[in-house]
Design an enzyme around this catalytic site. Structure first.
Site, PDB file in Angstrom:
ATOM      1  N   SER A 196      63.193  43.385  38.009  1.00 26.84           N
ATOM      2  CA  SER A 196      64.146  42.581  37.242  1.00 26.84           C
ATOM      3  C   SER A 196      65.322  43.437  36.815  1.00 26.84           C
ATOM      4  O   SER A 196      65.162  44.615  36.465  1.00 26.84           O
ATOM      5  CB  SER A 196      63.458  41.995  36.004  1.00 26.84           C
ATOM      6  OG  SER A 196      64.406  41.431  35.118  1.00 26.84           O
ATOM      7  N   THR A 238      78.637  12.888  40.485  1.00 30.20           N
ATOM      8  CA  THR A 238      78.702  12.865  39.020  1.00 30.20           C
ATOM      9  C   THR A 238      79.901  12.079  38.492  1.00 30.20           C
ATOM     10  O   THR A 238      79.791  11.356  37.507  1.00 30.20           O
ATOM     11  CB  THR A 238      78.755  14.297  38.456  1.00 30.20           C
ATOM     12  OG1 THR A 238      79.856  14.999  39.056  1.00 30.20           O
ATOM     13  CG2 THR A 238      77.464  15.037  38.752  1.00 30.20           C
ATOM     14  N   ARG A 247      77.297  16.242  33.946  1.00 25.12           N
ATOM     15  CA  ARG A 247      76.148  16.850  33.293  1.00 25.12           C
ATOM     16  C   ARG A 247      76.627  17.813  32.203  1.00 25.12           C
ATOM     17  O   ARG A 247      77.799  18.192  32.180  1.00 25.12           O
ATOM     18  CB  ARG A 247      75.304  17.587  34.342  1.00 25.12           C
ATOM     19  CG  ARG A 247      74.707  16.659  35.386  1.00 25.12           C
ATOM     20  CD  ARG A 247      74.099  17.409  36.539  1.00 25.12           C
ATOM     21  NE  ARG A 247      75.103  18.137  37.304  1.00 25.12           N
ATOM     22  CZ  ARG A 247      74.837  18.839  38.407  1.00 25.12           C
ATOM     23  NH1 ARG A 247      73.598  18.901  38.866  1.00 25.12           N
ATOM     24  NH2 ARG A 247      75.799  19.471  39.044  1.00 25.12           N
ATOM     25  N   LYS A 290      79.125  34.647  32.698  1.00 24.65           N
ATOM     26  CA  LYS A 290      79.726  35.382  33.813  1.00 24.65           C
ATOM     27  C   LYS A 290      81.052  36.015  33.399  1.00 24.65           C
ATOM     28  O   LYS A 290      81.373  37.131  33.835  1.00 24.65           O
ATOM     29  CB  LYS A 290      79.920  34.446  35.014  1.00 24.65           C
ATOM     30  CG  LYS A 290      78.630  33.962  35.653  1.00 24.65           C
ATOM     31  CD  LYS A 290      77.767  35.094  36.194  1.00 24.65           C
ATOM     32  CE  LYS A 290      78.345  35.684  37.468  1.00 24.65           C
ATOM     33  NZ  LYS A 290      77.457  36.735  38.037  1.00 24.65           N
ATOM     34  N   TYR A 339      58.622  36.026  46.909  1.00 23.17           N
ATOM     35  CA  TYR A 339      58.771  35.348  48.199  1.00 23.17           C
ATOM     36  C   TYR A 339      60.156  35.580  48.788  1.00 23.17           C
ATOM     37  O   TYR A 339      60.307  35.823  49.988  1.00 23.17           O
ATOM     38  CB  TYR A 339      58.512  33.847  48.060  1.00 23.17           C
ATOM     39  CG  TYR A 339      58.741  33.122  49.372  1.00 23.17           C
ATOM     40  CD1 TYR A 339      57.816  33.222  50.400  1.00 23.17           C
ATOM     41  CD2 TYR A 339      59.912  32.399  49.602  1.00 23.17           C
ATOM     42  CE1 TYR A 339      58.037  32.599  51.619  1.00 23.17           C
ATOM     43  CE2 TYR A 339      60.146  31.775  50.813  1.00 23.17           C
ATOM     44  CZ  TYR A 339      59.199  31.875  51.817  1.00 23.17           C
ATOM     45  OH  TYR A 339      59.411  31.271  53.027  1.00 23.17           O
ATOM     46  N   LYS A 371      83.759  29.511  37.607  1.00 26.58           N
ATOM     47  CA  LYS A 371      83.337  28.891  36.340  1.00 26.58           C
ATOM     48  C   LYS A 371      83.513  29.835  35.152  1.00 26.58           C
ATOM     49  O   LYS A 371      83.336  29.433  33.998  1.00 26.58           O
ATOM     50  CB  LYS A 371      81.901  28.410  36.462  1.00 26.58           C
ATOM     51  CG  LYS A 371      81.739  27.265  37.469  1.00 26.58           C
ATOM     52  CD  LYS A 371      80.296  26.908  37.708  1.00 26.58           C
ATOM     53  CE  LYS A 371      80.216  25.752  38.697  1.00 26.58           C
ATOM     54  NZ  LYS A 371      80.781  26.053  40.020  1.00 26.58           N
TER      55      LYS A 371
END
Length: 641
Positions: free
Chosen positions: A349, A480, A554, A429, A321, A417
């Protein structure tokens, strides 16, 4: 007495309103014809009227079709202006010439010429006057309707005046004052609205019962807009904004199509103009491939790439999609602009190296922007194997395919991050960065570089759409931790800088984007609530509208993010892009780590996976226990036996 009739007229069907106009014009023609002879001969009913009685039906039968042909009955009375008066003069003149021709052909020149002139003059006055009167009455009725929001327009320049004019016809907003920073405008009246200083807004909101403030400053700088919004945030009113200059200039938006204040307005900074040579160096005339082309960053990269005339753009995406949506959007943009760029949508992929390599070879890809990645921290933390496969091995396969296909430039989209990560996503990453740095040391023909930046506004994982939806539902807004901070950048700015950074790569470079000052998420939530015209509910304001609830950090989430691993960075030719100077690993080390990760992933040995990540990625310090759903399920099952 008149109010119910006016409301019934305003709200009546279009056909009924047209019939009312036709009836009014019929009466006007008859009165004008009577006046033409009565005024000419100075008698209430001169004798000549008896000789020309048949002119009454003729004048009506001629005039009404002419009026209809000239679209008299299609224009809206409430918008009537000078153009309408010109149309009335033209229509009355044309109908009169036809009436004169009919009379002369049948009776000769027996009517005094001054009578025709009087008829022309009176009919224009009756029709024009009736429409102007109706317009003013309708506008007055609309202006006094109780369900319209009383608003102040911030900005009394050309845009503000146009907005006030447009809103005269609005059934939603009623402008009551202008507010402007310019001293020479204060105290004056524009379009019947007085101009006040912004310092008086607090009193004006109370005294004039103002429900909202409309920003009418499409060309103001982002920094100045942010200052104004900071000043408006404490006021108990909703703040809406006009479209920006590009949208107005292109015709994509009307001046009165007001929108909610975007977070880009709240956090915005004045952008640094792009360098055309950098934008085009790896794009113009080249075959470009974007992996993850349907994602937030990938799709924006595609939008900006087609603006710089690539020879071909390959959209590589694993979501059917998302691929369909971005291909359709890009082709529509190209058709609208009359630009010819070949778009090739490829479903696949990044884990299938052979397919990626064949795609690159088949289309002669010269530049790759690798944006495909799993980026949602808690989801990757709960599904670490998939995060490792996609982010680490996916990057490896695409990079190796690029080397085999002879790709010139490979740009990895990284994240803040990756710096001293506390979560699997950040660690994967950073590992991906290490892979490209090691491959760059192997001296292949492909130039590898990576671009590291923080959160982008309105991306799929951003808190901004979540906050907006929570506010719309009436709260609560979930944060958070009260002290959590993040860097933010708009998606277009980030994509533009990524393209420019990629053009400066020499091999193994880690580029860091200037993200500005970090933003406290709690402050962001409060400002979004207040600019929606609502009040934060807390101990100080127990009767406020929206409560802020703290949900706790989290798994894998940090209070703050960093952009540099070391303490050194070097400037580049672009003021918003820095080159980080960080340690690298040799390919032999990376290769050994990859083998261990591959074996551990197949065995689903999460403890060994975590050990490899700790060894390879400097600063990786997971702050939570293992929360992989399958690992937890297996541990639970083992405990039962």
């Amino acid at each position: 007495m008149w109010t119910p009739l006016l409301r019934r007229l305003i709200d009546s069907p279009r056909l009924a309103r047209r019939l009312a106009l036709v009836t009014s014009d019929t009466v006007a023609v008859a009165i004008a014809l009577w006046a033409a002879f009565s005024l000419r001969f100075g008698q209430l009913w001169p004798q000549m009227l008896e000789q020309v009685t048949w002119l009454f039906p003729v004048a009506i039968l001629v005039s009404l079709p002419v009026f209809h042909a000239l679209r008299f009955y299609r224009s809206l009375i409430r918008y009537a202006g000078a153009e309408m008066l010109y149309a009335i003069v033209k229509a009355v003149t044309l109908s009169l010439l036809i009436i004169i021709a009919i009379w002369v052909f049948s009776h000769g020149d027996t009517v005094p010429r001054s009578s025709w002139f009087i008829y022309w003059f009176v009919l224009i006055g009756l029709i024009g006057g009736s429409r102007l009167l109706a317009r003013d009455v309708l506008r007055s009725e609309l202006m006094t309707r109780g369900d319209r929001q009383r608003v102040a327009i911030y900005g009394a320049g050309a845009a503000g005046v146009q907005l006030a004019t447009a809103l005269r016809h609005s059934t939603e907003f009623r402008p009551v004052v202008f507010v402007d920073d310019k001293r020479d405008l204060r105290g004056s009246e524009i379009n019947g609205l007085r101009v006040y200083s912004p310092s008086r807004l607090k009193k004006l909101v109370q005294q004039r019962e103002i429900d909202g403030i409309l920003l009418a400053m499409p060309s103001v700088s982002s920094g100045r807009r942010r200052q104004i919004l900071d000043a408006l945030a404490p006021l108990p009113v909703q703040v809406l904004a006009m479209p920006g200059l590009p949208e107005l200039a292109s015709g994509a938006k009307r001046i009165d199509e007001l929108r909610e204040v975007d977070v880009e307005d709240i956090l915005g900074r004045d952008p640094v103009g792009p360098r055309g040579s950098l934008l085009e160096r790896c794009v113009r005339g080249k075959a470009v491939l974007v992996s993850g082309a349907g994602g937030s960053i990938g799709s924006e990269l595609c939008r900006q790439i087609i603006q710089h005339a690539p020879r071909l753009l390959v959209l590589f995406e694993h979501s059917e999609y998302a691929l369909y949506a971005i291909e359709r959007e890009l082709n529509a943009t190209l058709r609208a602009k009359g630009v010819n760029v070949e778009i090739v949508p490829i479903l696949g992929s990044v884990l299938h190296r052979q397919r990626v390599q064949r795609v690159m070879q088949a289309f002669g890809v010269e530049t790759v922007y690798h944006a495909a990645a799993y980026k949602h921290v808690p989801i990757v933390e709960h599904n670490p194997i998939e995060g490792i496969q996609n982010n680490i091995f996916g990057t490896l396969h695409v990079a190796q395919a690029a080397i085999a296909a002879g790709v010139e430039t490979f740009v990895l989209i990284s994240t803040d991050k990756a710096v001293r990560p506390t979560n699997v996503m950040g660690a994967t990453k950073r590992f991906a960065e290490l892979i490209l740095q090691a491959l760059a040391q192997e001296k292949s023909s492909t130039r590898f570089c990576m671009v590291r930046f923080g959160n982008v506004l309105a991306s799929s994982g951003s808190v901004v759409p979540l906050f907006r939806e929570q506010i719309r539902r009436g709260g609560p807004v979930t944060v958070t931790h009260p002290d959590i901070v993040r860097y933010f950048m708009t998606i277009p700015e980030a994509a533009q800088l990524v393209i420019q950074a990629g053009a400066m790569g020499e091999g193994g470079d880690v580029f860091v984007l200037d993200m500005g000052e970090p933003v406290r998420i709690l402050d962001l939530a409060k400002r979004m609530i207040r600019l929606s015209g609502l009040e934060v509910r807390d101990e100080v304001h127990p009767h406020g509208d929206i409560e802020i609830v703290y949900t706790g950090l989290r798994p894998g989430e940090k209070l703050y993010e960093e952009l540099l691993i070391g303490d050194h960075d070097a400037p580049t030719e672009h003021p918003m892009i820095m080159r980080a100077e960080e340690e690298q690993l040799a390919w032999s080390q990376i290769d050994a780590y990859l083998e261990r990760l591959s074996v551990a992933s197949r065995k689903y040995d999460w403890q060994d996976i975590r050990a490899v990540l700790k060894e390879a990625v400097r600063g990786y310090t997971p702050e939570s226990d293992i929360v992989d759903w399958l690992w937890l399920a297996r541990q639970h099952e083992a405990s039962l036996h």
